[in-house]
Design an enzyme around this catalytic site. Structure first.
Site, PDB file in Angstrom:
ATOM      1  N   LYS A 194       4.714  -8.064 -13.336  1.00 21.68           N
ATOM      2  CA  LYS A 194       4.548  -7.437 -14.656  1.00 21.68           C
ATOM      3  C   LYS A 194       3.071  -7.189 -14.952  1.00 21.68           C
ATOM      4  CE  LYS A 194       8.687  -9.814 -16.437  1.00 21.68           C
ATOM      5  NZ  LYS A 194       9.128 -11.058 -17.102  1.00 21.68           N
ATOM      6  N   GLY A 214      21.423 -22.211 -18.542  1.00 17.57           N
ATOM      7  CA  GLY A 214      21.370 -20.790 -18.148  1.00 17.57           C
ATOM      8  C   GLY A 214      20.052 -20.129 -18.525  1.00 17.57           C
ATOM      9  N   VAL A 218       8.851  -4.496 -17.954  1.00 15.93           N
ATOM     10  CA  VAL A 218       7.844  -5.473 -18.393  1.00 15.93           C
ATOM     11  C   VAL A 218       8.181  -5.969 -19.800  1.00 15.93           C
ATOM     12  CG1 VAL A 218       5.396  -5.819 -18.909  1.00 15.93           C
ATOM     13  CG2 VAL A 218       6.051  -4.331 -17.025  1.00 15.93           C
ATOM     14  N   LYS A 270      10.961  -4.397 -12.237  1.00 15.17           N
ATOM     15  CA  LYS A 270       9.507  -4.646 -12.106  1.00 15.17           C
ATOM     16  C   LYS A 270       9.074  -4.732 -10.652  1.00 15.17           C
ATOM     17  CE  LYS A 270      10.905  -9.237 -12.627  1.00 15.17           C
ATOM     18  NZ  LYS A 270      11.980  -9.481 -13.495  1.00 15.17           N
ATOM     19  N   GLY A 319      10.859  -7.054 -21.443  1.00 19.72           N
ATOM     20  CA  GLY A 319      12.099  -6.738 -22.162  1.00 19.72           C
ATOM     21  C   GLY A 319      11.913  -5.778 -23.313  1.00 19.72           C
ATOM     22  N   GLU A 367      16.969 -19.673 -13.615  1.00 17.91           N
ATOM     23  CA  GLU A 367      17.837 -19.284 -12.496  1.00 17.91           C
ATOM     24  C   GLU A 367      18.110 -20.499 -11.606  1.00 17.91           C
ATOM     25  OE1 GLU A 367      18.877 -16.195 -11.777  1.00 17.91           O
ATOM     26  OE2 GLU A 367      17.781 -15.123 -13.348  1.00 17.91           O
ATOM     27  N   ILE A 404       9.775  -5.690 -25.757  1.00 14.29           N
ATOM     28  CA  ILE A 404       8.425  -5.426 -26.295  1.00 14.29           C
ATOM     29  C   ILE A 404       7.914  -4.085 -25.754  1.00 14.29           C
ATOM     30  CG2 ILE A 404       6.037  -6.251 -26.420  1.00 14.29           C
ATOM     31  CD1 ILE A 404       7.064  -9.078 -25.950  1.00 14.29           C
ATOM     32  N   ASP A 430       7.193 -13.363 -10.910  1.00 21.23           N
ATOM     33  CA  ASP A 430       7.722 -12.484 -11.964  1.00 21.23           C
ATOM     34  C   ASP A 430       6.576 -12.003 -12.878  1.00 21.23           C
ATOM     35  OD1 ASP A 430      10.275 -11.714 -13.719  1.00 21.23           O
ATOM     36  OD2 ASP A 430       8.830 -12.659 -15.056  1.00 21.23           O
ATOM     37  N   VAL A 436      21.990  -6.680 -17.189  1.00 22.59           N
ATOM     38  CA  VAL A 436      21.256  -5.630 -17.925  1.00 22.59           C
ATOM     39  C   VAL A 436      22.114  -4.365 -18.056  1.00 22.59           C
ATOM     40  CG1 VAL A 436      19.209  -4.142 -17.939  1.00 22.59           C
ATOM     41  CG2 VAL A 436      18.999  -6.534 -17.247  1.00 22.59           C
TER      42      VAL A 436
HETATM   43  N1  HSE Z   1      12.958 -14.050 -15.560  1.00 26.34           N
HETATM   44  C1  HSE Z   1      12.192 -13.380 -16.552  1.00 26.34           C
HETATM   45  C2  HSE Z   1      11.701 -14.368 -17.579  1.00 26.34           C
HETATM   46  C3  HSE Z   1      12.918 -12.288 -17.263  1.00 26.34           C
HETATM   47  O1  HSE Z   1      11.997 -15.564 -17.501  1.00 26.34           O
HETATM   48  O2  HSE Z   1      10.989 -13.949 -18.475  1.00 26.34           O
HETATM   49  C4  HSE Z   1      13.068 -11.053 -16.445  1.00 26.34           C
HETATM   50  O3  HSE Z   1      11.821 -10.481 -16.161  1.00 26.34           O
END
Ligand code: HSE
Length: 425
Positions: free
Chosen positions: A205, A187, A132, A105, A134, A190, A136, A201, A14
């Site tokens: 958010k 990719g 939250v 986040k 990206g 993860e 948007i 995740d 980032v």
């Molecule tokens: N790992 C998150 C996703 C992106 O797959 O949307 C980063 O918050």
């Protein structure tokens, strides 16, 4: 021309995207906003590591004080990720009156009250659009134009990794493990996918979005969470035949002072706007009493889309004389005036492996009826194998507790529970 001097905390995916976006965009920013942005120091763990951006070597430092204690730096942009040391560094920056822009986040969801208190006390800004979804602009949308609304419902596809996996399972009938392993090779997931596939995740958010939507702090531990690891190709295929698409949904509802927040796999009718959001895209669908239904859709991850939100925040912060903060009391503990419930209303998709014998259907229906759960649709799928057959039920609206209790009445010898998936409208 106004100049703003910035320090970066972190320069991975980032941070590199932010550097690249700022570099390619600098002359336009100066032209439009009469603002020069100068990055003075970049904190990294290893100053000798190869980078995805051409940040000059002399800007790199592994000493946080060179960013946090430089009086010329008035804005700190944080992209380290994780709760610590990011939270402590951001607190130190805010306590010296520096504005913080963060994509983190986890730190915001867990320590928001501390960060906001430090920002307000020291007259600094705290900006977290990039934390939250990206690119948007859901945070600023909730904080500004939608302040005119009483938001009662917010549902989102807010994790791109799981949406990619579920989209492929839906399209091709593939198994979860195969798609996950392929996504890792590409990719798109993860190497340790737990935070995405177990729903953490999305829960971080959701806790941030729901707090802003409902003007009450919804702590991370108030978000019910279930991931996608137990979802099978069979569930998705059966749902598809019945006209449903499976998504990992983040759902927040408020009625009076009762709030429910949950992240779990959810079947949606195939014509629902969120059902059309595929691949790694994110979307947030909400209902407010004045705006009615609306949906924001876009890229929720990736270096440049996330940088889009970070740089937007940097420009906004740099051009603002007064920093705006949420107006609800940002508390360390749950607001005693609010009720955070885990007994919501939903419809349910239940897949059973049932004995193929007279009376089995009546016995299942009886278990449901004992808890006042009413069946809307039923399908018998495939042929009898070893004396058992798959039975699928979709219920009418029922309470979560009632559904759980009804399933406990089933005798596994007669009807074994294979899946219980919530269905939303
Ligand atoms: N790992 C998150 C996703 C992106 O797959 O949307 C980063 O918050």
């Amino acid at each position: 021309m106004k100049e703003i001097v910035i320090g970066f905390l972190g320069c991975g995916n980032v941070g590199g995207g932010v550097w690249n976006l700022l570099e390619g965009f600098a002359s336009e920013i100066a032209h439009r906003d009469q603002l020069k942005i100068r990055v003075k120091k970049v904190l990294v763990r290893n100053v000798n590591k190869a980078r995805t951006c051409a940040v000059p070597q002399e800007l790199l430092t592994s000493n946080p004080a060179e960013v946090l204690e430089d009086p010329e730096i008035s804005l700190v942009a944080e992209f380290m990720g994780g709760e610590q040391p990011a939270t402590d560094y951001m607190l130190r920056a805010l306590e010296s009156g520096k504005t913080v822009v963060t994509a983190n986040k986890v730190a915001v969801a867990l320590n928001w009250h501390r960060l906001q208190a430090a920002a307000q006390q020291h007259n600094a800004g705290l900006y977290y659009e990039a934390s939250v979804c990206g690119a948007i602009p859901i945070i600023s949308t909730l904080m500004t134009p939608l302040q005119s609304n009483r938001i009662t419902k917010l549902m989102g596809i807010i994790n791109g990794t799981t949406n990619y996996i579920l989209s492929r399972m839906y399209e091709n009938g593939e198994d979860y493990a195969d798609v996950l392993s392929d996504a890792q090779k590409l990719g798109l997931a993860e190497p340790d996918p737990a935070s995405d596939v177990e729903g953490m995740d999305a829960a971080y958010k959701l806790s941030i979005m729901a707090s802003l939507a409902f003007h009450a702090r919804v702590h991370y531990d108030k978000v019910y969470r279930e991931g996608i690891t137990r979802i099978t190709a069979m569930d998705i295929t059966c749902g598809k035949e019945m006209g449903y698409v499976l998504k990992l949904l983040a759902i927040a509802k408020r009625e009076g002072n009762v709030i429910e927040t949950r992240v779990h796999p959810t079947f949606l009718k195939a014509d629902h706007p969120l059902a059309q959001v595929n691949g790694s895209f994110n979307a947030v669908y909400l209902h407010g009493h004045a705006c009615k239904e609306m949906m924001l859709q876009g890229r929720g991850a990736g270096d440049i889309p996330t940088a889009s939100a970070v740089v937007g925040d940097i420009l906004h912060a740099a051009m603002s004389d007064v920093h705006v903060h949420p107006t609800f009391e940002n508390r360390a503990t749950p607001d005693p005036l609010m009720v955070f419930t885990d007994d919501w209303q939903s419809r349910y998709f239940i897949r059973l492996s049932a004995k193929d014998a007279p009376g089995v259907l009546a016995s299942v229906a009886g278990s449901f009826a004992r808890e006042n759960v009413s069946i809307a649709t039923m399908m018998q799928k495939g042929s009898v194998e070893q004396g058992r057959v798959p039975l699928i039920f979709i219920t009418h609206g029922a309470s979560e507790k009632a559904m759980q209790a009804a399933l406990k009445h089933l005798d596994p010898e007669v009807a074994r529970i294979e899946s219980m998936i919530r269905v939303e409208d």
